[in-house]
Design a protein around this motif. Structure first.
Motif, short mmCIF file in Angstrom:
data_model
loop_
_atom_site.label_atom_id
_atom_site.label_comp_id
_atom_site.label_asym_id
_atom_site.label_seq_id
_atom_site.Cartn_x
_atom_site.Cartn_y
_atom_site.Cartn_z
N VAL A 92 0.87 -1.17 0.00
CA VAL A 92 0.00 0.00 0.00
C VAL A 92 0.91 1.21 0.00
N SER A 93 0.65 2.15 -0.94
CA SER A 93 1.56 3.28 -1.09
C SER A 93 0.78 4.58 -1.28
N GLU A 94 1.34 5.64 -0.70
CA GLU A 94 0.70 6.96 -0.87
C GLU A 94 1.74 8.01 -1.17
N ASN A 95 1.49 8.79 -2.21
CA ASN A 95 2.35 9.93 -2.53
C ASN A 95 1.70 11.17 -1.93
N ASN A 96 2.50 12.05 -1.32
CA ASN A 96 1.88 13.27 -0.77
C ASN A 96 1.92 14.43 -1.77
N THR A 149 0.80 12.42 -8.73
CA THR A 149 1.43 11.24 -9.35
C THR A 149 1.48 11.40 -10.87
N ALA A 150 2.59 10.99 -11.48
CA ALA A 150 2.76 10.98 -12.94
C ALA A 150 2.62 12.36 -13.57
N ALA A 151 2.97 13.40 -12.80
CA ALA A 151 2.80 14.77 -13.29
C ALA A 151 4.14 15.47 -13.52
N ILE A 196 3.44 12.47 -22.56
CA ILE A 196 4.42 11.45 -22.97
C ILE A 196 5.22 11.06 -21.73
N LYS A 197 5.08 9.83 -21.31
CA LYS A 197 5.80 9.36 -20.13
C LYS A 197 7.30 9.45 -20.37
N SER A 198 8.05 9.70 -19.32
CA SER A 198 9.50 9.81 -19.45
C SER A 198 10.08 8.59 -20.16
N ALA A 232 8.34 13.41 -10.29
CA ALA A 232 9.12 12.21 -9.96
C ALA A 232 8.52 11.36 -8.85
N SER A 233 7.23 11.08 -8.95
CA SER A 233 6.60 10.15 -7.99
C SER A 233 7.19 8.75 -8.17
N SER A 234 7.64 8.44 -9.39
CA SER A 234 8.23 7.11 -9.58
C SER A 234 9.55 7.01 -8.80
N ALA A 235 10.22 8.14 -8.59
CA ALA A 235 11.49 8.11 -7.85
C ALA A 235 11.25 7.80 -6.38
P1 ADP Z 1 6.50 10.96 -12.36
O1 ADP Z 1 7.01 12.27 -12.89
O2 ADP Z 1 5.45 11.19 -11.31
O3 ADP Z 1 7.59 10.04 -11.92
P2 ADP Z 1 6.07 8.92 -14.39
O4 ADP Z 1 4.99 8.84 -15.43
O5 ADP Z 1 7.49 8.88 -14.82
O6 ADP Z 1 5.75 10.25 -13.58
O7 ADP Z 1 5.83 7.78 -13.33
C1 ADP Z 1 4.58 7.60 -12.74
C2 ADP Z 1 4.36 6.10 -12.53
O8 ADP Z 1 5.21 5.65 -11.46
C3 ADP Z 1 2.95 5.78 -12.07
O9 ADP Z 1 2.06 5.61 -13.17
C4 ADP Z 1 3.16 4.46 -11.33
O10 ADP Z 1 3.28 3.38 -12.25
C5 ADP Z 1 4.53 4.65 -10.71
N1 ADP Z 1 4.38 5.14 -9.33
C6 ADP Z 1 4.11 6.39 -8.93
N2 ADP Z 1 4.02 6.45 -7.58
C7 ADP Z 1 4.26 5.20 -7.13
C8 ADP Z 1 4.31 4.60 -5.83
N3 ADP Z 1 4.13 5.32 -4.74
N4 ADP Z 1 4.58 3.28 -5.75
C9 ADP Z 1 4.81 2.55 -6.86
N5 ADP Z 1 4.76 3.04 -8.12
C10 ADP Z 1 4.49 4.35 -8.25
#
Ligand code: ADP
Length: 354
Positions: A97-101, A104-106, A212-214, A109-112
């Motif tokens: 279970v995960s939460e970003n504060n 996301t995907a904007a 366009i996703k990174s 770097a939520s993927s980081a």
């Molecule tokens: P961002 O700029 O937010 O990194 P990306 O499109 O590169 O955007 O990545 C977003 C993707 O990363 C989400 O669609 C999801 O698959 C993954 N992701 C984002 N947050 C999480 C998280 N907390 N846990 C796992 N995967 C996540």
């Protein structure tokens, strides 16, 4: 076993853009990159691992993610990658279970922070990972298997982090996948306590998901941009070293100029991709030009943009108010401006999400 980790995002000042074509699957980059670990923008992830036939249940920001949903793709790939190197993961049912504060995907770097928190919590929850649990280098490699930029969010000390490409793309044939993977990891170069004069200001220009996703954007750049490898060579041989030197010698003007140069380098590589990729919008450009104008007499601030239109501004604490006023003039809403500082890496907590 159950474990929860809070991990920060990071903002790159020397960007990651493009995977080594030989090791694309495991996210080995074509060049090294450099970032600051950021306070306030975090992911919290709880991982529970129970012995049994492999299975994954994943909830992100309160939404159950099923296998066919787009958010599932990265997570499935992450776990499949890990299983190649650590097959014992096949003997676990994993609940996450995960939460970003933050959005996301904007382009924040939520993927980081997401995969850094996931990797750190996973090694705590699965007993066979005990040997690597406190090994920042190995855990950064694990996070890299989920998302390249996550590598830089793993080191516990945070601060200024270098992610080494590890493998020269021209001599990739010398390595097998395991060797290549072990060479590309991240570590702290300067601890956050020494970087507290820096102010990092996030803006919300547009918080919708990027078009366009990174991952797709960088792949297209590597395949079609005719000057991509020149850019890689220039940054590896010059810009990276100059920027590290500027930070170590506290040469403010040089640092700020290099940050802007690196951002513009990335976005010009996107424009030179076929079909061209544009992440910046008119407001992004307005911010760029007003920072350049502000720097007319003395360079006091720098902008950087990742794969999205939202500017991140670097300045020093004594100019923070001036720079925020300048941004407020453009964005007309205080809620769209968030100032923060360089921070530490991930930490464990007992406040589990389930
Ligand atoms: P961002 O700029 O937010 O990194 P990306 O499109 O590169 O955007 O990545 C977003 C993707 O990363 C989400 O669609 C999801 O698959 C993954 N992701 C984002 N947050 C999480 C998280 N907390 N846990 C796992 N995967 C996540």
């Amino acid at each position: 076993m159950k474990a929860t980790v809070i991990a920060p995002t990071n903002i790159a000042i020397i960007k990651y853009w493009g995977k080594n074509p030989t090791f694309e699957n495991i996210h080995v980059p074509n060049k090294s990159s450099l970032s600051f670990t950021v306070q306030k923008l975090t992911t919290t992830t709880t991982v529970e691992a129970e012995r049994g036939e492999f299975e994954i249940e994943f909830t992100l920001n309160g939404k159950k993610i099923t296998a066919e949903m787009k958010e599932a793709k990265y997570v499935f790939k992450f776990l499949n990658n890990i299983k190649k190197f650590y097959p014992f993961l096949n003997n676990y049912k994993i609940k996450v279970v995960s939460e970003n504060n933050f959005p996301t995907a904007a382009g924040y770097a939520s993927s980081a922070s997401g995969f850094a928190a996931f990797a750190r919590a996973l090694v705590e929850a699965v007993p066979e990972f005990e040997d690597i649990r406190n090994d920042d280098k190995k855990v950064s490699i694990l996070a890299r298997l989920g998302s390249g930029s996550a590598t830089r969010s793993v080191p516990s000390k945070g601060g200024l982090v270098l992610w080494k490409r590890g493998v020269d793309p021209e001599t990739s044939y010398l390595y097998d996948e395991k060797e290549a993977s072990e060479r590309s990891y991240a570590y702290t170069l300067i601890e956050p306590e020494k970087l507290q004069d820096l102010s990092i200001i996030y803006t919300k220009v547009n918080e919708g998901a990027k078009k366009i996703k990174s991952r797709a954007g960088m792949k297209s750049t590597v395949q079609t941009n005719p000057v991509y490898w020149n850019w890689i060579r220039y940054e590896e041989a010059h810009l990276l070293k100059e920027t590290i030197d500027a930070l170590q010698n506290n040469e403010r003007e040089k640092l700020l100029n290099n940050i802007m140069k690196a951002s513009n380098g990335l976005h010009s590589m996107c424009l030179y991709t076929q079909p061209s990729i544009t992440y910046l919008n008119d407001t992004s450009k307005l911010i760029m030009h007003s920072i350049e104008e502000y720097n007319n007499d003395e360079v006091k601030a720098a902008y950087t943009f990742d794969a999205g239109p939202n500017a991140v501004i670097f300045t020093y604490k004594e100019y923070e108010k001036e720079v925020k006023d300048l941004l407020l003039n453009i964005l007309e809403d205080e809620q769209k401006i968030l100032s923060t500082s360089v921070g530490e890496g991930p930490r464990k907590t007992d406040n589990h999400l389930f």
